[in-house]
Write a protein that holds these residues in place. Structure first.
Motif, mmCIF file in Angstrom:
data_model
loop_
_atom_site.group_PDB
_atom_site.id
_atom_site.type_symbol
_atom_site.label_atom_id
_atom_site.label_comp_id
_atom_site.label_asym_id
_atom_site.label_seq_id
_atom_site.Cartn_x
_atom_site.Cartn_y
_atom_site.Cartn_z
ATOM 1 N N GLY A 176 0.802 -1.211 0.000
ATOM 2 C CA GLY A 176 0.000 0.000 0.000
ATOM 3 C C GLY A 176 0.838 1.266 0.000
ATOM 4 N N ILE A 177 0.471 2.224 -0.824
ATOM 5 C CA ILE A 177 1.161 3.512 -0.907
ATOM 6 C C ILE A 177 0.280 4.627 -0.358
ATOM 7 C CG2 ILE A 177 2.159 5.226 -2.490
ATOM 8 C CD1 ILE A 177 2.958 2.905 -4.323
ATOM 9 N N PHE A 178 -0.989 4.614 -0.690
ATOM 10 C CA PHE A 178 -1.940 5.578 -0.141
ATOM 11 C C PHE A 178 -3.285 4.882 -0.018
ATOM 12 C CE2 PHE A 178 -4.693 9.543 -0.918
ATOM 13 C CZ PHE A 178 -4.683 9.893 0.432
ATOM 14 N N ALA A 179 -3.866 4.938 1.166
ATOM 15 C CA ALA A 179 -5.139 4.276 1.430
ATOM 16 C C ALA A 179 -5.978 5.144 2.349
ATOM 17 C CB ALA A 179 -4.906 2.899 2.055
ATOM 18 N N ILE A 180 -7.259 4.852 2.382
ATOM 19 C CA ILE A 180 -8.191 5.547 3.261
ATOM 20 C C ILE A 180 -8.588 4.602 4.378
ATOM 21 C CG2 ILE A 180 -10.346 6.838 3.416
ATOM 22 C CD1 ILE A 180 -8.211 8.078 1.565
ATOM 23 N N ASN A 181 -8.440 5.067 5.596
ATOM 24 C CA ASN A 181 -8.674 4.247 6.776
ATOM 25 C C ASN A 181 -10.143 4.318 7.199
ATOM 26 O OD1 ASN A 181 -7.924 4.452 10.262
ATOM 27 N ND2 ASN A 181 -7.950 2.604 9.032
ATOM 28 N N PHE A 182 -10.787 3.158 7.254
ATOM 29 C CA PHE A 182 -12.147 3.066 7.752
ATOM 30 C C PHE A 182 -12.161 2.195 9.005
ATOM 31 C CE2 PHE A 182 -12.784 4.286 3.354
ATOM 32 C CZ PHE A 182 -13.840 5.184 3.436
ATOM 33 N N ALA A 183 -13.222 2.307 9.793
ATOM 34 C CA ALA A 183 -13.347 1.547 11.024
ATOM 35 C C ALA A 183 -14.794 1.144 11.223
ATOM 36 C CB ALA A 183 -12.852 2.375 12.215
ATOM 37 N N ASP A 184 -15.052 0.263 12.187
ATOM 38 C CA ASP A 184 -16.407 -0.249 12.354
ATOM 39 C C ASP A 184 -17.383 0.816 12.831
ATOM 40 O OD1 ASP A 184 -15.483 -0.005 14.927
ATOM 41 O OD2 ASP A 184 -15.641 -2.130 15.432
ATOM 42 N N PHE A 185 -16.867 1.938 13.340
ATOM 43 C CA PHE A 185 -17.761 3.017 13.758
ATOM 44 C C PHE A 185 -17.842 4.126 12.712
ATOM 45 C CE2 PHE A 185 -13.555 3.608 15.530
ATOM 46 C CZ PHE A 185 -13.196 4.868 15.099
ATOM 47 N N ASP A 186 -17.152 3.953 11.600
ATOM 48 C CA ASP A 186 -17.108 5.000 10.575
ATOM 49 C C ASP A 186 -16.746 4.324 9.259
ATOM 50 O OD1 ASP A 186 -17.195 7.453 9.404
ATOM 51 O OD2 ASP A 186 -15.481 8.292 10.456
ATOM 52 N N GLY A 187 -17.695 3.587 8.686
ATOM 53 C CA GLY A 187 -17.359 2.681 7.602
ATOM 54 C C GLY A 187 -17.732 3.161 6.221
ATOM 55 N N ASN A 188 -17.436 2.304 5.230
ATOM 56 C CA ASN A 188 -17.752 2.594 3.841
ATOM 57 C C ASN A 188 -18.874 1.678 3.355
ATOM 58 O OD1 ASN A 188 -16.574 0.086 2.623
ATOM 59 N ND2 ASN A 188 -14.683 0.911 3.506
ATOM 60 N N SER A 189 -19.245 1.840 2.087
ATOM 61 C CA SER A 189 -20.401 1.132 1.519
ATOM 62 C C SER A 189 -20.021 -0.048 0.638
ATOM 63 C CB SER A 189 -21.244 2.113 0.684
ATOM 64 O OG SER A 189 -21.670 3.205 1.452
ATOM 65 N N TYR A 190 -18.745 -0.319 0.459
ATOM 66 C CA TYR A 190 -18.312 -1.303 -0.543
ATOM 67 C C TYR A 190 -18.951 -2.677 -0.329
ATOM 68 C CZ TYR A 190 -14.636 1.617 -2.640
ATOM 69 O OH TYR A 190 -13.957 2.590 -3.312
ATOM 70 N N ALA A 191 -18.669 -3.293 0.796
ATOM 71 C CA ALA A 191 -19.137 -4.664 1.009
ATOM 72 C C ALA A 191 -20.658 -4.741 1.019
ATOM 73 C CB ALA A 191 -18.555 -5.217 2.316
ATOM 74 N N PHE A 192 -21.303 -3.736 1.568
ATOM 75 C CA PHE A 192 -22.764 -3.755 1.635
ATOM 76 C C PHE A 192 -23.387 -3.759 0.251
ATOM 77 C CE2 PHE A 192 -26.927 -1.618 2.171
ATOM 78 C CZ PHE A 192 -27.512 -2.523 3.045
ATOM 79 N N TYR A 193 -22.791 -3.069 -0.677
ATOM 80 C CA TYR A 193 -23.341 -3.006 -2.035
ATOM 81 C C TYR A 193 -22.860 -4.157 -2.913
ATOM 82 C CZ TYR A 193 -25.702 1.466 -1.599
ATOM 83 O OH TYR A 193 -26.587 2.465 -1.245
ATOM 84 N N TYR A 194 -21.732 -4.776 -2.554
ATOM 85 C CA TYR A 194 -21.184 -5.854 -3.374
ATOM 86 C C TYR A 194 -21.700 -7.242 -2.979
ATOM 87 C CZ TYR A 194 -17.538 -2.940 -5.605
ATOM 88 O OH TYR A 194 -16.854 -1.999 -6.358
ATOM 89 N N LEU A 195 -22.078 -7.439 -1.730
ATOM 90 C CA LEU A 195 -22.330 -8.783 -1.221
ATOM 91 C C LEU A 195 -23.812 -9.046 -0.974
ATOM 92 C CD1 LEU A 195 -19.388 -9.097 1.345
ATOM 93 C CD2 LEU A 195 -19.467 -9.906 -1.029
ATOM 94 N N GLU A 196 -24.202 -10.328 -1.149
ATOM 95 C CA GLU A 196 -25.563 -10.758 -0.826
ATOM 96 C C GLU A 196 -25.723 -10.993 0.668
ATOM 97 O OE1 GLU A 196 -27.630 -13.148 -4.432
ATOM 98 O OE2 GLU A 196 -25.903 -14.169 -3.551
ATOM 99 N N SER A 197 -24.813 -11.739 1.254
ATOM 100 C CA SER A 197 -24.903 -12.061 2.679
ATOM 101 C C SER A 197 -24.538 -10.839 3.510
ATOM 102 C CB SER A 197 -23.951 -13.216 3.009
ATOM 103 O OG SER A 197 -24.003 -13.524 4.389
#
Length: 454
Positions: free
Chosen positions: A269-290
């Protein structure tokens, strides 16, 4: 001590454009201790940055703004991936269906929020840059923090110019709705926006810290962004020189799967955005069925692009194909990569192939070999197809790379026009419409300034 304090606490994401300066005012006496702020319409400028701790805190808050849903929180990938040939819309949101069909309504809420979230972040950077010119603090600290803000501003303008062409070029901060109304900005030309991006990145490179947390810009990540912009501008020798110091500074992760699930891999990794369980992103929720809603999926073109034996398919699961790079649909705690070392290797491969350097193959094959694939011979006759293909199967579902690569390499028309059930209008030049809300609220922009074809 590092100029930036990297022990960060998340701030509440404030979506109202009037409040985009609030990240700089919800500060305690410590740089990493933020307080939640209630929406407000005006703030005394002297309350923003008064000393080194508040200045550091404001920059920490600026990076929290990068987590916004339409900046790096998921919709950045969904919208560009659907508009390109990377993702398919399998859900029920009509606003996303418009991106998948390449026929975006002027009032499309996703388009409006992409525009607004990016300009909110630009304004927050502008306020920091303005205030650091006014306050009397250590010059080295001020220069470093200004460099951080300029790097973020350049990143945001790059993301805007790629999908809209010329946009209003805001370089000073607005502290209230009145300021916004009093200072309407016309669209600048695409070349003017790129000139400002290059100026900001050159300024940032002069003062940015040489190393440190991959969750903040440093010299290497600014170099990668600057080289990418130089490639957009067809300044290939300059891009090669900019990128050269980054070559060999990182290594690829041992396996592709090691990159995903939780914190960013510090080996690659060279540059990344840090997410946490109290401040998350939408990726997995929109990509996954389960556990998710499975709104977007890998496209047929993406699935067909994988060669036999490519172990990168391990991150596509299910009878109904789902992207599995992000594992946490519940809270969205997976980090998001902006640049990995594989980006650098494929950029270097392309730059060398363009000038007929036989070592170009070495760099693309590092990426391919990690994926369990054999070598290819990369040269000036085939680099467009091979680089576009390798970037497709390496970075799928992560950010904006597919659409931006297609347009940069001049093959977007070919790929997008062949999509099923799309509305391809060449006149649009694969750009998105300026949101109707912007045309109505900005007196310096009229319907005549809309992108062609809308």
């Amino acid at each position: 001590m590092s100029i930036l304090n990297f022990k960060r606490k998340k701030m509440k994401k404030i979506k109202n454009i009037i409040l985009l300066f609030a990240i700089a005012i919800g500060l305690s006496s410590c740089a990493d201790n933020f307080i939640e702020t209630e929406p407000t319409t005006a703030v005394s400028p002297e309350a923003l940055i008064t000393d080194i701790p508040s200045a550091r805190g404001a920059v920490n808050g600026l990076y929290d703004r990068l987590q916004q849903t339409y900046v790096t929180g998921g919709y950045n990938a969904f919208l560009t991936g659907l508009f390109a040939d990377e993702l398919s819309h399998v859900g029920s949101f009509p606003s996303l269906a418009e991106f998948a069909s390449n026929d975006i309504d002027l009032n499309n809420i996703e388009n409006t929020r992409y525009w607004t979230d990016h300009f909110e972040t630009i304004n927050a950077a502008n306020i920091i840059i303005d205030k650091l010119q006014e306050v009397d603090i250590d010059s080295e600290v001020s220069a470093e923090l200004t460099a951080q803000a300029k790097a973020v501003r350049a990143f945001m303008y790059y993301r805007l110019v790629k999908v809209y062409g010329g946009v209003p070029l805001a370089l000073t901060g607005n502290l209230s709705a009145t300021d916004i109304d009093k200072n309407p900005l016309a669209r600048s030309s695409e070349s003017e926006v790129y000139d400002q991006i290059m100026q900001d990145l050159s300024d940032a490179l002069a003062d940015i810290r040489p190393s440190g947390s991959l969750y903040f810009f440093n010299e290497n990540s600014v170099r990668v962004l600057k080289a990418l912009v130089e490639m957009e501008l067809e300044k290939y020798p300059e891009a090669e020189a900019t990128l050269a110091p980054v070559i060999g500074e990182y290594t690829l992760a041992n396996s592709y799967a090691d990159l995903f699930g939780g914190n960013a891999n510090t080996q690659e990794g060279i540059f990344a955005i840090n997410f946490a369980d109290f401040d998350g992103n939408s990726y997995a929720f929109y990509y996954l069925e389960s556990g998710g809603r499975y709104e977007v999926a890998p496209s047929g073109d993406l699935l067909a692009a994988f060669e036999e034996g490519d172990n990168r398919t391990s991150q596509i699961i299910g009878e109904d194909p789902q992207i599995f790079k992000f594992k946490d649909p519940g809270s969205g705690s997976d980090d998001v990569y902006i640049f990995r070392y594989s980006h650098v290797l494929l950029m270097q491969a392309e730059l060398l192939a363009r000038k007929g350097d036989a070592t170009a193959s070495d760099y693309i094959n590092m990426v391919r070999n990690r994926a369990g694939l054999g070598d290819v011979n990369l040269d000036s006759s085939n680099f467009i197809d091979l680089i576009a293909h390798e970037r497709f199967v390496e970075f799928y579902g992560e950010d904006t790379d597919r659409l931006f690569t297609l347009t940069r390499l001049g093959i977007a028309d070919e790929e997008i026009s062949s999509k099923d059930n799309n509305t391809f209008i060449p006149e649009r030049n694969n750009l998105w419409p300026i949101p109707q809300q912007e045309i109505e609220r900005n007196s310096a922009i009229s319907i005549e300034d809309q992108n062609p074809g809308y």
